[in-house]
Design a protein around this motif. Structure first.
Motif, PDB file in Angstrom:
ATOM      1  N   ASP A  34       0.824  -1.217   0.000  1.00  0.00           N
ATOM      2  CA  ASP A  34       0.000   0.000   0.000  1.00  0.00           C
ATOM      3  C   ASP A  34       0.851   1.256   0.000  1.00  0.00           C
ATOM      4  O   ASP A  34       0.558   2.220  -0.706  1.00  0.00           O
ATOM      5  N   ARG A  35       1.914   1.239   0.809  1.00  0.00           N
ATOM      6  CA  ARG A  35       2.802   2.407   0.865  1.00  0.00           C
ATOM      7  C   ARG A  35       3.420   2.690  -0.497  1.00  0.00           C
ATOM      8  O   ARG A  35       3.477   3.825  -0.950  1.00  0.00           O
ATOM      9  N   LEU A  36       3.906   1.636  -1.134  1.00  0.00           N
ATOM     10  CA  LEU A  36       4.556   1.812  -2.431  1.00  0.00           C
ATOM     11  C   LEU A  36       3.564   2.373  -3.450  1.00  0.00           C
ATOM     12  O   LEU A  36       3.877   3.333  -4.168  1.00  0.00           O
ATOM     13  N   LYS A  37       2.387   1.801  -3.497  1.00  0.00           N
ATOM     14  CA  LYS A  37       1.384   2.268  -4.459  1.00  0.00           C
ATOM     15  C   LYS A  37       1.000   3.723  -4.182  1.00  0.00           C
ATOM     16  O   LYS A  37       0.888   4.536  -5.104  1.00  0.00           O
ATOM     17  N   ASN A  38       0.813   4.068  -2.919  1.00  0.00           N
ATOM     18  CA  ASN A  38       0.472   5.450  -2.560  1.00  0.00           C
ATOM     19  C   ASN A  38       1.576   6.420  -2.943  1.00  0.00           C
ATOM     20  O   ASN A  38       1.301   7.509  -3.465  1.00  0.00           O
ATOM     21  N   LEU A  39       2.823   6.048  -2.667  1.00  0.00           N
ATOM     22  CA  LEU A  39       3.941   6.922  -3.021  1.00  0.00           C
ATOM     23  C   LEU A  39       4.033   7.096  -4.541  1.00  0.00           C
ATOM     24  O   LEU A  39       4.229   8.205  -5.036  1.00  0.00           O
ATOM     25  N   ARG A  40       3.882   6.004  -5.255  1.00  0.00           N
ATOM     26  CA  ARG A  40       3.946   6.081  -6.717  1.00  0.00           C
ATOM     27  C   ARG A  40       2.835   6.974  -7.250  1.00  0.00           C
ATOM     28  O   ARG A  40       3.077   7.871  -8.059  1.00  0.00           O
ATOM     29  N   ASN A  41       1.624   6.764  -6.780  1.00  0.00           N
ATOM     30  CA  ASN A  41       0.489   7.561  -7.243  1.00  0.00           C
ATOM     31  C   ASN A  41       0.615   9.032  -6.850  1.00  0.00           C
ATOM     32  O   ASN A  41       0.287   9.915  -7.642  1.00  0.00           O
ATOM     33  N   SER A  42       1.082   9.289  -5.637  1.00  0.00           N
ATOM     34  CA  SER A  42       1.219  10.685  -5.201  1.00  0.00           C
ATOM     35  C   SER A  42       2.300  11.421  -5.991  1.00  0.00           C
ATOM     36  O   SER A  42       2.307  12.644  -6.038  1.00  0.00           O
TER      37      SER A  42
ATOM     38  N   LEU B 125       8.473   2.688   4.491  1.00  0.00           N
ATOM     39  CA  LEU B 125       8.074   1.789   3.411  1.00  0.00           C
ATOM     40  C   LEU B 125       7.572   0.453   3.949  1.00  0.00           C
ATOM     41  O   LEU B 125       6.609  -0.114   3.437  1.00  0.00           O
ATOM     42  N   LEU B 126       8.235  -0.040   4.979  1.00  0.00           N
ATOM     43  CA  LEU B 126       7.885  -1.345   5.538  1.00  0.00           C
ATOM     44  C   LEU B 126       6.687  -1.295   6.481  1.00  0.00           C
ATOM     45  O   LEU B 126       6.251  -2.324   6.995  1.00  0.00           O
ATOM     46  N   GLY B 127       6.158  -0.102   6.730  1.00  0.00           N
ATOM     47  CA  GLY B 127       4.984   0.026   7.589  1.00  0.00           C
ATOM     48  C   GLY B 127       5.295   0.024   9.070  1.00  0.00           C
ATOM     49  O   GLY B 127       4.395  -0.121   9.889  1.00  0.00           O
ATOM     50  N   ARG B 128       6.557   0.186   9.423  1.00  0.00           N
ATOM     51  CA  ARG B 128       6.937   0.186  10.839  1.00  0.00           C
ATOM     52  C   ARG B 128       6.677   1.524  11.514  1.00  0.00           C
ATOM     53  O   ARG B 128       6.641   1.612  12.732  1.00  0.00           O
ATOM     54  N   THR B 129       6.548   2.575  10.696  1.00  0.00           N
ATOM     55  CA  THR B 129       6.271   3.904  11.216  1.00  0.00           C
ATOM     56  C   THR B 129       5.386   4.635  10.223  1.00  0.00           C
ATOM     57  O   THR B 129       5.382   4.299   9.027  1.00  0.00           O
ATOM     58  N   ASP B 130       4.646   5.607  10.706  1.00  0.00           N
ATOM     59  CA  ASP B 130       3.824   6.424   9.816  1.00  0.00           C
ATOM     60  C   ASP B 130       4.513   7.738   9.471  1.00  0.00           C
ATOM     61  O   ASP B 130       3.931   8.584   8.805  1.00  0.00           O
ATOM     62  N   THR B 131       5.733   7.896   9.934  1.00  0.00           N
ATOM     63  CA  THR B 131       6.508   9.093   9.648  1.00  0.00           C
ATOM     64  C   THR B 131       7.452   8.813   8.490  1.00  0.00           C
ATOM     65  O   THR B 131       8.336   7.963   8.611  1.00  0.00           O
ATOM     66  N   PRO B 132       7.270   9.498   7.364  1.00  0.00           N
ATOM     67  CA  PRO B 132       8.108   9.212   6.186  1.00  0.00           C
ATOM     68  C   PRO B 132       9.603   9.407   6.412  1.00  0.00           C
ATOM     69  O   PRO B 132      10.415   8.695   5.847  1.00  0.00           O
ATOM     70  N   LYS B 133       9.964  10.382   7.227  1.00  0.00           N
ATOM     71  CA  LYS B 133      11.379  10.645   7.504  1.00  0.00           C
ATOM     72  C   LYS B 133      11.606  10.548   8.999  1.00  0.00           C
ATOM     73  O   LYS B 133      10.763  10.955   9.781  1.00  0.00           O
ATOM     74  N   SER B 134      12.773  10.035   9.367  1.00  0.00           N
ATOM     75  CA  SER B 134      13.085   9.969  10.796  1.00  0.00           C
ATOM     76  C   SER B 134      13.291  11.376  11.318  1.00  0.00           C
ATOM     77  O   SER B 134      13.533  12.309  10.569  1.00  0.00           O
ATOM     78  N   SER B 135      13.201  11.504  12.591  1.00  0.00           N
ATOM     79  CA  SER B 135      13.324  12.826  13.199  1.00  0.00           C
ATOM     80  C   SER B 135      14.773  13.173  13.517  1.00  0.00           C
ATOM     81  O   SER B 135      15.033  13.995  14.376  1.00  0.00           O
ATOM     82  N   LYS B 136      15.699  12.522  12.797  1.00  0.00           N
ATOM     83  CA  LYS B 136      17.099  12.864  12.992  1.00  0.00           C
ATOM     84  C   LYS B 136      17.300  14.340  12.672  1.00  0.00           C
ATOM     85  O   LYS B 136      16.660  14.885  11.779  1.00  0.00           O
ATOM     86  N   GLU B 137      18.216  14.955  13.389  1.00  0.00           N
ATOM     87  CA  GLU B 137      18.518  16.349  13.131  1.00  0.00           C
ATOM     88  C   GLU B 137      19.142  16.494  11.750  1.00  0.00           C
ATOM     89  O   GLU B 137      19.941  15.673  11.323  1.00  0.00           O
ATOM     90  N   PHE B 138      18.754  17.528  11.055  1.00  0.00           N
ATOM     91  CA  PHE B 138      19.253  17.792   9.712  1.00  0.00           C
ATOM     92  C   PHE B 138      20.752  18.085   9.771  1.00  0.00           C
ATOM     93  O   PHE B 138      21.210  18.868  10.597  1.00  0.00           O
ATOM     94  N   ASP B 139      21.504  17.450   8.911  1.00  0.00           N
ATOM     95  CA  ASP B 139      22.951  17.640   8.836  1.00  0.00           C
ATOM     96  C   ASP B 139      23.276  18.354   7.528  1.00  0.00           C
ATOM     97  O   ASP B 139      23.389  17.729   6.476  1.00  0.00           O
ATOM     98  N   SER B 140      23.386  19.679   7.594  1.00  0.00           N
ATOM     99  CA  SER B 140      23.579  20.463   6.375  1.00  0.00           C
ATOM    100  C   SER B 140      24.870  20.100   5.659  1.00  0.00           C
ATOM    101  O   SER B 140      24.910  20.039   4.425  1.00  0.00           O
ATOM    102  N   LEU B 141      25.928  19.808   6.400  1.00  0.00           N
ATOM    103  CA  LEU B 141      27.191  19.454   5.752  1.00  0.00           C
ATOM    104  C   LEU B 141      27.081  18.138   4.992  1.00  0.00           C
ATOM    105  O   LEU B 141      27.601  18.005   3.883  1.00  0.00           O
ATOM    106  N   ALA B 142      26.381  17.171   5.561  1.00  0.00           N
ATOM    107  CA  ALA B 142      26.190  15.893   4.875  1.00  0.00           C
ATOM    108  C   ALA B 142      25.363  16.086   3.607  1.00  0.00           C
ATOM    109  O   ALA B 142      25.657  15.488   2.569  1.00  0.00           O
TER     110      ALA B 142
END
Length: 132
Positions: free
Chosen positions: A5-13, A61-78
């Motif tokens: 479902d996640r894959l199909k939703n991402l593709r469609n969106s 993608l695997l459905g383990r979380t509903d948050t698309p991105k982890s809440s890791k702090e943004f690393d501008s240099l990376a």
């Protein structure tokens, strides 16, 4: 929500066909169809490609979380390093003259304007944070 479902939703969106997605992640149309129907799951390499392509965490993608991105702090240099790598600039500090000597004065001015604009936006954002 399941991977299929996640894959199909991402593709469609992203307004993509199965063919387009298959081409982007280097698998066949039928593989994407099987992923979306739930009859097949991706290997680690393909899961990583899908995650990178859609700019989401594999856990999402695997459905383990509903948050698309982890809440890791943004690393501008990376992130800057990723851009430098993406454009094949081998020396991040721009010391490789051969890569830059073909720029026209207009190109250099455009670079200056981009850097000025980005730093201006960052300053304004920081000022807003400090005012709160």
């Amino acid at each position: 929500m399941k991977f299929s479902d996640r894959l199909k939703n991402l593709r469609n969106s992203n307004n993509m066909s199965r063919e387009e997605l298959a081409s982007k992640v280097e698998v066949s149309y039928s593989t994407i169809a099987k992923y979306e129907s739930g009859t097949r799951e991706p290997d680690f390499s393909t899961l990583d490609k899908l995650s990178s392509f859609f700019d989401v965490d594999t856990d999402y993608l695997l459905g383990r979380t509903d948050t698309p991105k982890s809440s890791k702090e943004f690393d501008s240099l990376a992130e800057i390093k990723k851009i430098v790598d993406e454009y094949g600039i081998e020396d991040m500090f721009f010391h490789n003259i051969d890569d830059w000597k073909n720029l026209t004065p207009e190109d250099v001015e455009e670079l200056r304007n981009h850097f000025e604009y980005i730093t201006y936006k960052a300053r304004k954002r920081n000022e807003k944070k400090n005012d709160k």
